[in-house]
Design a protein around this motif. Structure first.
Motif, PDB file in Angstrom:
ATOM      1  N   ASN A 133       0.790  -1.205  -0.059  1.00 24.35           N
ATOM      2  CA  ASN A 133      -0.211  -0.301  -0.207  1.00 24.35           C
ATOM      3  C   ASN A 133       0.948   1.165  -0.076  1.00 24.35           C
ATOM      4  O   ASN A 133       0.571   2.223  -0.700  1.00 24.35           O
ATOM      5  CB  ASN A 133      -0.919  -0.125   1.137  1.00 24.35           C
ATOM      6  CG  ASN A 133      -1.991  -1.128   1.062  1.00 24.35           C
ATOM      7  OD1 ASN A 133      -2.322  -1.321  -0.086  1.00 24.35           O
ATOM      8  ND2 ASN A 133      -2.529  -1.601   2.238  1.00 24.35           N
ATOM      9  N   LYS A 136       2.203   1.767  -3.668  1.00 24.05           N
ATOM     10  CA  LYS A 136       1.007   2.121  -4.319  1.00 24.05           C
ATOM     11  C   LYS A 136       0.738   3.653  -4.183  1.00 24.05           C
ATOM     12  O   LYS A 136       0.581   4.570  -4.948  1.00 24.05           O
ATOM     13  CB  LYS A 136      -0.216   1.509  -4.098  1.00 24.05           C
ATOM     14  CG  LYS A 136      -0.220   0.038  -4.737  1.00 24.05           C
ATOM     15  CD  LYS A 136      -1.480  -0.623  -4.467  1.00 24.05           C
ATOM     16  CE  LYS A 136      -1.751  -2.209  -4.917  1.00 24.05           C
ATOM     17  NZ  LYS A 136      -2.893  -2.630  -4.695  1.00 24.05           N
ATOM     18  N   THR A 137       0.877   4.117  -2.888  1.00 20.48           N
ATOM     19  CA  THR A 137       0.622   5.506  -2.512  1.00 20.48           C
ATOM     20  C   THR A 137       1.653   6.174  -3.215  1.00 20.48           C
ATOM     21  O   THR A 137       1.602   7.395  -3.672  1.00 20.48           O
ATOM     22  CB  THR A 137       0.626   5.815  -0.966  1.00 20.48           C
ATOM     23  OG1 THR A 137      -0.296   4.999  -0.311  1.00 20.48           O
ATOM     24  CG2 THR A 137       0.559   6.909  -0.574  1.00 20.48           C
ATOM     25  N   GLU A 138       2.972   5.701  -3.035  1.00 23.86           N
ATOM     26  CA  GLU A 138       4.111   6.487  -3.708  1.00 23.86           C
ATOM     27  C   GLU A 138       3.995   6.790  -5.068  1.00 23.86           C
ATOM     28  O   GLU A 138       4.276   7.711  -5.735  1.00 23.86           O
ATOM     29  CB  GLU A 138       5.377   5.974  -3.386  1.00 23.86           C
ATOM     30  CG  GLU A 138       6.582   6.556  -3.605  1.00 23.86           C
ATOM     31  CD  GLU A 138       7.968   6.089  -3.164  1.00 23.86           C
ATOM     32  OE1 GLU A 138       8.914   6.503  -3.483  1.00 23.86           O
ATOM     33  OE2 GLU A 138       7.801   5.016  -2.306  1.00 23.86           O
ATOM     34  N   GLN A 139       3.545   5.603  -5.651  1.00 17.81           N
ATOM     35  CA  GLN A 139       3.362   5.564  -7.147  1.00 17.81           C
ATOM     36  C   GLN A 139       2.274   6.698  -7.452  1.00 17.81           C
ATOM     37  O   GLN A 139       2.569   7.351  -8.472  1.00 17.81           O
ATOM     38  CB  GLN A 139       2.872   4.164  -7.651  1.00 17.81           C
ATOM     39  CG  GLN A 139       4.053   3.317  -7.636  1.00 17.81           C
ATOM     40  CD  GLN A 139       3.678   1.797  -8.014  1.00 17.81           C
ATOM     41  OE1 GLN A 139       2.463   1.540  -8.055  1.00 17.81           O
ATOM     42  NE2 GLN A 139       4.543   0.918  -8.264  1.00 17.81           N
ATOM     43  N   LYS A 140       1.087   6.362  -6.732  1.00 16.58           N
ATOM     44  CA  LYS A 140       0.087   7.657  -7.008  1.00 16.58           C
ATOM     45  C   LYS A 140       0.374   8.931  -6.749  1.00 16.58           C
ATOM     46  O   LYS A 140       0.297   9.909  -7.715  1.00 16.58           O
ATOM     47  CB  LYS A 140      -1.202   7.436  -6.201  1.00 16.58           C
ATOM     48  CG  LYS A 140      -2.347   8.191  -6.304  1.00 16.58           C
ATOM     49  CD  LYS A 140      -3.399   7.611  -5.410  1.00 16.58           C
ATOM     50  CE  LYS A 140      -4.839   8.516  -5.844  1.00 16.58           C
ATOM     51  NZ  LYS A 140      -5.987   8.288  -4.822  1.00 16.58           N
ATOM     52  N   ARG A 141       1.366   9.291  -5.840  1.00 16.22           N
ATOM     53  CA  ARG A 141       1.799  10.615  -5.452  1.00 16.22           C
ATOM     54  C   ARG A 141       2.847  10.851  -6.700  1.00 16.22           C
ATOM     55  O   ARG A 141       2.806  12.202  -7.162  1.00 16.22           O
ATOM     56  CB  ARG A 141       2.655  10.650  -4.265  1.00 16.22           C
ATOM     57  CG  ARG A 141       3.069  12.070  -3.837  1.00 16.22           C
ATOM     58  CD  ARG A 141       3.509  12.039  -2.548  1.00 16.22           C
ATOM     59  NE  ARG A 141       4.622  10.994  -2.131  1.00 16.22           N
ATOM     60  CZ  ARG A 141       4.453  10.036  -1.509  1.00 16.22           C
ATOM     61  NH1 ARG A 141       3.338   9.758  -0.699  1.00 16.22           N
ATOM     62  NH2 ARG A 141       5.326   8.968  -1.117  1.00 16.22           N
ATOM     63  N   ARG A 143       2.672  10.040  -9.760  1.00 15.44           N
ATOM     64  CA  ARG A 143       1.841  10.133 -10.896  1.00 15.44           C
ATOM     65  C   ARG A 143       1.206  11.301 -11.230  1.00 15.44           C
ATOM     66  O   ARG A 143       1.238  12.222 -11.988  1.00 15.44           O
ATOM     67  CB  ARG A 143       0.888   8.994 -11.080  1.00 15.44           C
ATOM     68  CG  ARG A 143       0.250   8.809 -12.248  1.00 15.44           C
ATOM     69  CD  ARG A 143      -1.009   7.937 -12.709  1.00 15.44           C
ATOM     70  NE  ARG A 143      -0.395   6.501 -12.170  1.00 15.44           N
ATOM     71  CZ  ARG A 143      -0.746   6.006 -11.166  1.00 15.44           C
ATOM     72  NH1 ARG A 143      -1.561   6.157 -10.328  1.00 15.44           N
ATOM     73  NH2 ARG A 143      -0.242   4.668 -10.980  1.00 15.44           N
ATOM     74  N   GLN A 144       0.755  11.875  -9.886  1.00 20.06           N
ATOM     75  CA  GLN A 144       0.124  12.966  -9.679  1.00 20.06           C
ATOM     76  C   GLN A 144       1.111  14.162  -9.796  1.00 20.06           C
ATOM     77  O   GLN A 144       0.642  15.351 -10.602  1.00 20.06           O
ATOM     78  CB  GLN A 144      -0.564  13.308  -8.093  1.00 20.06           C
ATOM     79  CG  GLN A 144      -1.383  14.432  -8.268  1.00 20.06           C
ATOM     80  CD  GLN A 144      -2.552  14.627  -9.164  1.00 20.06           C
ATOM     81  OE1 GLN A 144      -3.403  13.575  -9.249  1.00 20.06           O
ATOM     82  NE2 GLN A 144      -2.718  15.743  -9.836  1.00 20.06           N
ATOM     83  N   GLU A 147       1.530  14.658 -13.756  1.00 19.99           N
ATOM     84  CA  GLU A 147       0.398  15.283 -14.246  1.00 19.99           C
ATOM     85  C   GLU A 147       0.522  16.885 -14.045  1.00 19.99           C
ATOM     86  O   GLU A 147       0.257  17.278 -14.819  1.00 19.99           O
ATOM     87  CB  GLU A 147      -0.750  14.302 -13.889  1.00 19.99           C
ATOM     88  CG  GLU A 147      -1.042  13.164 -14.329  1.00 19.99           C
ATOM     89  CD  GLU A 147      -2.134  12.341 -13.857  1.00 19.99           C
ATOM     90  OE1 GLU A 147      -2.770  13.020 -13.035  1.00 19.99           O
ATOM     91  OE2 GLU A 147      -2.515  11.140 -14.192  1.00 19.99           O
TER      92      GLU A 147
END
Length: 245
Positions: A133, A136-141, A143-144, A147
């Motif tokens: 998790n 995943k949080t780090e990847q989401k951060r 990616r954001q 972007e």
């Protein structure tokens, strides 16, 4: 000195036997390794020969990685800290200190062996799930962040600068580049940019016609307009077709 490497599983050996560990536990962690795309906790290794290593710490993790390799032979490497001979003694002392600390911090339980196994499996699952998790949080951060940066770049590109603003704000280097892109020779572009800089220090240009009237460059023994009215039209037309960052 210690270094982090990607090491081939087949080049690693362990002084402990695989039978020392529960195959159920190994299989469970192997599944988590495959789900997360690799082992999270690096092994601690020492070099025993040319591209040969032995596990110093992380025997369970090593065999879990081996099990993951057995399930999916694409997982051929693991993250590992390879200790140098001169630091081996210090690292081993550190490993032993952590082992004692972990042992002293373990809670005393009076549950049955079966319950202990279930608790250990649950603990492993929770730790691995938390680690996944976190990834995943780090990847989401990340990616954001990407972007947001992309959006900012697009915003800058879409924000075109008005021609008059170009003459009033860009520095000499940028002005020279833009004038050259519009067909001016290197020499004339530099002269015009310097004249623009001198004139706007006196006062800003209030129109493109003002630029044409005030910008003058040396020509022979005299002075002439740096940009004629006709050339100004060509410059603006040229800039409208180009994208400047």
């Amino acid at each position: 000195m210690t270094k982090l490497f990607r090491v081939e599983i087949e080049s690693i050996s362990s002084s402990k036997s695989r039978s020392d560990f529960s195959e159920v536990d190994l299989d469970l962690v192997a599944e988590k390794i495959l789900e997360s795309g690799g082992i999270i906790k690096p092994l601690v290794l020492k070099k025993t020969g040319f591209e040969k290593y032995e596990v110093v710490e992380g025997h369970f993790e090593y065999y879990a990685a081996v099990r993951a390799y057995e399930k999916n032979n694409h997982e051929t490497e693991v993250n590992a800290v390879v200790i140098s001979p001169e630091s081996e003694e210090a690292v081993l002392k550190q490993v032993e200190a952590f082992r004692k600390l972990e042992k002293s911090n373990q809670p005393i339980t009076t549950t049955s062996p079966g319950t202990n196994t279930d608790s250990r499996l649950t603990s492993l699952e929770l730790r691995l799930e938390n680690a996944i998790n976190d990834l995943k949080t780090e990847q989401k951060r990340d990616r954001q962040k990407f972007e947001d940066e992309l959006k900012e770049i697009k915003g800058k590109r879409s924000k075109s600068m008005a021609p008059l603003e170009v003459f009033n704000t860009l520095n000499i280097v940028e002005l020279t580049f833009r004038l050259k892109s519009a067909g001016k020779s290197d020499k004339d572009a530099v002269k015009i940019a310097e004249s623009i800089e001198n004139e706007r220090q006196k006062r800003e240009f209030n129109s493109l016609s003002d630029v044409v009237a005030r910008v003058r460059i040396s020509h022979g023994k005299g002075m002439q307009k740096g940009i004629s009215s006709e050339k100004m039209v060509e410059i603006i037309d040229s800039w409208s077709k180009l994208s400047f960052n």
